[in-house]
Design a protein around this motif. Structure first.
Motif, PDB file in Angstrom:
ATOM      1  N   PRO A   1       0.897  -1.197  -0.090  1.00  0.00           N
ATOM      2  CA  PRO A   1      -0.069  -0.122   0.129  1.00  0.00           C
ATOM      3  C   PRO A   1       0.748   1.156  -0.152  1.00  0.00           C
ATOM      4  O   PRO A   1       0.401   2.195  -0.637  1.00  0.00           O
ATOM      5  N   ILE A   2       1.961   1.275   0.737  1.00  0.00           N
ATOM      6  CA  ILE A   2       2.936   2.345   0.615  1.00  0.00           C
ATOM      7  C   ILE A   2       3.364   2.823  -0.826  1.00  0.00           C
ATOM      8  O   ILE A   2       3.532   3.945  -1.161  1.00  0.00           O
ATOM      9  N   ALA A   3       3.634   1.809  -1.570  1.00  0.00           N
ATOM     10  CA  ALA A   3       4.320   2.051  -2.995  1.00  0.00           C
ATOM     11  C   ALA A   3       3.275   2.473  -3.723  1.00  0.00           C
ATOM     12  O   ALA A   3       3.312   3.089  -4.550  1.00  0.00           O
ATOM     13  N   VAL A   4       1.768   1.783  -3.516  1.00  0.00           N
ATOM     14  CA  VAL A   4       0.743   2.346  -4.305  1.00  0.00           C
ATOM     15  C   VAL A   4       0.248   3.739  -4.173  1.00  0.00           C
ATOM     16  O   VAL A   4       0.253   4.539  -4.932  1.00  0.00           O
ATOM     17  N   LEU A   5       0.156   4.242  -2.855  1.00  0.00           N
ATOM     18  CA  LEU A   5       0.116   5.547  -2.762  1.00  0.00           C
ATOM     19  C   LEU A   5       1.057   6.505  -3.119  1.00  0.00           C
ATOM     20  O   LEU A   5       0.828   7.672  -3.585  1.00  0.00           O
ATOM     21  N   GLN A   6       2.419   6.086  -2.780  1.00  0.00           N
ATOM     22  CA  GLN A   6       3.487   6.837  -3.135  1.00  0.00           C
ATOM     23  C   GLN A   6       3.492   7.259  -4.751  1.00  0.00           C
ATOM     24  O   GLN A   6       3.642   8.397  -5.257  1.00  0.00           O
ATOM     25  N   ALA A   7       3.444   6.056  -5.298  1.00  0.00           N
ATOM     26  CA  ALA A   7       3.492   6.254  -7.055  1.00  0.00           C
ATOM     27  C   ALA A   7       2.366   7.004  -7.583  1.00  0.00           C
ATOM     28  O   ALA A   7       2.533   7.785  -8.308  1.00  0.00           O
ATOM     29  N   GLY A   8       1.102   6.689  -6.915  1.00  0.00           N
ATOM     30  CA  GLY A   8      -0.088   7.340  -7.491  1.00  0.00           C
ATOM     31  C   GLY A   8      -0.172   8.606  -7.058  1.00  0.00           C
ATOM     32  O   GLY A   8      -0.532   9.614  -7.816  1.00  0.00           O
ATOM     33  N   GLY A   9       0.451   9.150  -5.858  1.00  0.00           N
ATOM     34  CA  GLY A   9       0.712  10.586  -5.646  1.00  0.00           C
ATOM     35  C   GLY A   9       1.479  11.263  -6.533  1.00  0.00           C
ATOM     36  O   GLY A   9       1.232  12.327  -6.724  1.00  0.00           O
TER      37      GLY A   9
END
Length: 115
Positions: free
Chosen positions: A103-111
């Protein structure tokens, strides 16, 4: 067999409606309505707008168009970044055996891609 004499007139093998190089076609004289559907060949009334009391269409302002384009750009970037983050986060979660990488990678890359 003898060749035809040179002074004999040549017959035009192409019909008058066929196009051949060098022949001019008068497009103004041709009725182009035959290519339209039957519904387009009759006179139609102009569309009426029922949503406002005025009789004209007012397009959205430049500011709203700009906001709309920015919003769609953020959403497309966020979705693309989220997909990329999901791929990387899955790899990192498996490699480092820690599920919170996903989830950290999804949120960071999406943001990051969205902004």
């Amino acid at each position: 067999q003898a060749a035809p004499p040179l002074s004999a007139p040549m017959a035009d093998p192409a019909p008058a409606s066929a196009w051949t190089p060098g022949r001019e076609v008068d497009y103004e004289a041709e009725d182009m309505n035959k290519y339209l559907p039957a519904s387009a060949q009759v006179e139609q009334a102009a569309p009426t707008w029922q949503s406002r009391p005025t009789n004209y269409y007012e397009p959205p302002s430049r500011a709203w168009q700009c906001v709309s384009k920015l919003q769609s750009g953020f959403m497309i970037g966020g979705a693309l970044g989220g997909a990329f983050g999901f791929l990387y986060g899955t790899f990192a979660a498996i490699k480092y055996k820690h599920v919170l990488y996903l989830p950290i990678a999804v949120l960071q890359a999406g943001g990051g891609f969205g902004f």
